[in-house]
Design a protein around this motif. Structure first.
Motif, mmCIF file in Angstrom:
data_model
loop_
_atom_site.group_PDB
_atom_site.id
_atom_site.type_symbol
_atom_site.label_atom_id
_atom_site.label_comp_id
_atom_site.label_asym_id
_atom_site.label_seq_id
_atom_site.Cartn_x
_atom_site.Cartn_y
_atom_site.Cartn_z
ATOM 1 N N THR A 128 0.830 -1.208 0.000
ATOM 2 C CA THR A 128 0.000 0.000 0.000
ATOM 3 C C THR A 128 0.865 1.260 0.000
ATOM 4 O O THR A 128 0.551 2.234 -0.685
ATOM 5 N N GLU A 154 -7.191 0.997 -0.632
ATOM 6 C CA GLU A 154 -7.452 -0.137 0.260
ATOM 7 C C GLU A 154 -8.541 0.229 1.269
ATOM 8 O O GLU A 154 -9.435 -0.551 1.558
ATOM 9 N N ASP A 179 -5.939 -1.524 -5.001
ATOM 10 C CA ASP A 179 -5.268 -2.007 -3.783
ATOM 11 C C ASP A 179 -6.165 -3.034 -3.096
ATOM 12 O O ASP A 179 -7.232 -2.677 -2.594
ATOM 13 N N GLU A 180 -5.758 -4.272 -3.118
ATOM 14 C CA GLU A 180 -6.520 -5.397 -2.559
ATOM 15 C C GLU A 180 -7.963 -5.419 -3.094
ATOM 16 O O GLU A 180 -8.925 -5.404 -2.305
HETATM 17 MG MG MG Z 1 -2.067 -2.899 1.929
#
Ligand code: MG
Ligand code: ADP
Length: 314
Positions: free
Chosen positions: A43, A80, A156-157
């Protein structure tokens, strides 16, 4: 052609090093996976590429130019930490967010209606955001991220918080976007879909890149001379025939059917293996087994851990 290149990025939070000389290169029109356990630094790198935080040293290039605020509009970013306005109605909020990305109200509404239909979210349009579950909100946010068709998507994810059906919906969408020419950089700590999804990866562990390259080449590089033989016949005789030149790693018997995972030892070839066992069995299939990215990931991370404890460096 590479579209994003990060070179020798260092980022510290106080005395803690979150990124230690990290370099990655993301080819255009492909899917790049930023992989690594929780806390690895994924991240942090993504936030640097999105110009939310600055690195202490190192440089980022976008399409060959030094990254600057003018590149922001070419990037769609799904953070995220998802954040939508809780009290606002879903549809109204999506139109508002799309307008911030430069779409007209009419254009945004039309496109959003199409996406809402495609993702079976029509009923959500008039709901307040806070009435949606976390996964539902995430679906809304994915749509908002891709709506203006940016050249580069940074997710992000993107799969965390989704049930398997929705995760696969998003996965298919990501693959479709790639086929349409979008470059996708995504992070994940879950390796289960890496093979199907990613063309290239960087594996980050404890602030350092420990593996970087094409998924195809990495799997070839880590292959362990292992083959799967499926046959009918007597497993005992088969096992005896393997003797000392081959190692039986796994066996699975289902009625008259046997499936065996065999490792070639010394300089034995797949032909040698077949020649050795063919007199005793009826062969049904024979294939090389490549290690999964998950196996490689675990062994690489453990390896760095062992090196760290004995004081070696990679
Ligand atoms: Mg992360
Ligand atoms: P990942 O996304 O791979 O799980 P992060 O990049 O979020 O990892 O975090 C990497 C490390 O940096 C973690 O140990 C985290 O606690 C630390 N970290 C991240 N952001 C900050 C911050 N703003 N202040 C202090 N430490 C941070």
């Amino acid at each position: 052609m590479e579209i994003i290149s990060a070179q020798n990025i260092v980022k510290q939070f106080g005395s803690f090093t979150a990124l230690d000389d990290v370099s990655i290169s993301v080819p255009e029109k492909s899917i790049f996976g930023l992989l690594g356990p929780n806390g690895a630094g994924k991240t942090t790198l993504i936030r640097i590429i999105n110009q939310i935080t600055a690195p202490d040293s190192g440089q980022i290039f976008f399409g060959g130019e030094k990254l600057s605020p003018k590149h922001t509009e070419q990037i769609g970013y799904l953070p995220e930490e998802r954040g939508l306005y809780k009290k606002m109605e879903v549809g109204e909020q999506c139109v508002y967010l799309a307008q911030l990305k430069g779409l007209s109200k009419k254009g945004a509404t039309k496109k959003l209606k199409e996406w809402f239909e495609k993702f079976e979210m029509q009923d959500w349009w008039k709901k307040k955001t806070e009435e949606l579950s976390k996964g539902m909100q995430q679906k809304v946010q994915f749509v908002v991220t891709v709506l203006h068709e940016p050249k580069v998507l940074i997710l992000d994810e993107p799969f965390s918080g989704f049930d398997p059906i929705n995760a696969s919906l998003i996965k298919n969408e990501v693959l479709r976007l790639k086929n349409n020419g979008t470059t996708i950089l995504l992070s994940t700590h879950n390796m289960s879909s890496v093979e199907e999804l990613c063309d290239n990866i960087a594996l980050i562990n404890k602030a350092k890149v420990i593996l970087h390259g094409s998924v195809r080449e990495i799997r070839q590089q880590y292959k362990a001379n292992t083959y799967e033989v499926e046959f009918t016949g007597d497993l005992m005789t088969f096992t005896k025939a393997l003797f000392k030149d081959f190692e039986l790693l796994e066996k699975h018997v289902d009625g008259a059917n046997c499936k065996a995972k065999v490792k070639l030892l010394y300089d034995k070839s797949p032909n040698d293996l077949l020649n050795t066992v063919l007199p005793y069995i009826q062969i049904q299939s024979f294939r090389e087994i490549l290690p999964s990215m998950n196996d490689i990931f675990i062994s690489k991370v453990q390896q760095t851990e062992v090196h760290a404890t004995v004081g070696l460096t990679e």
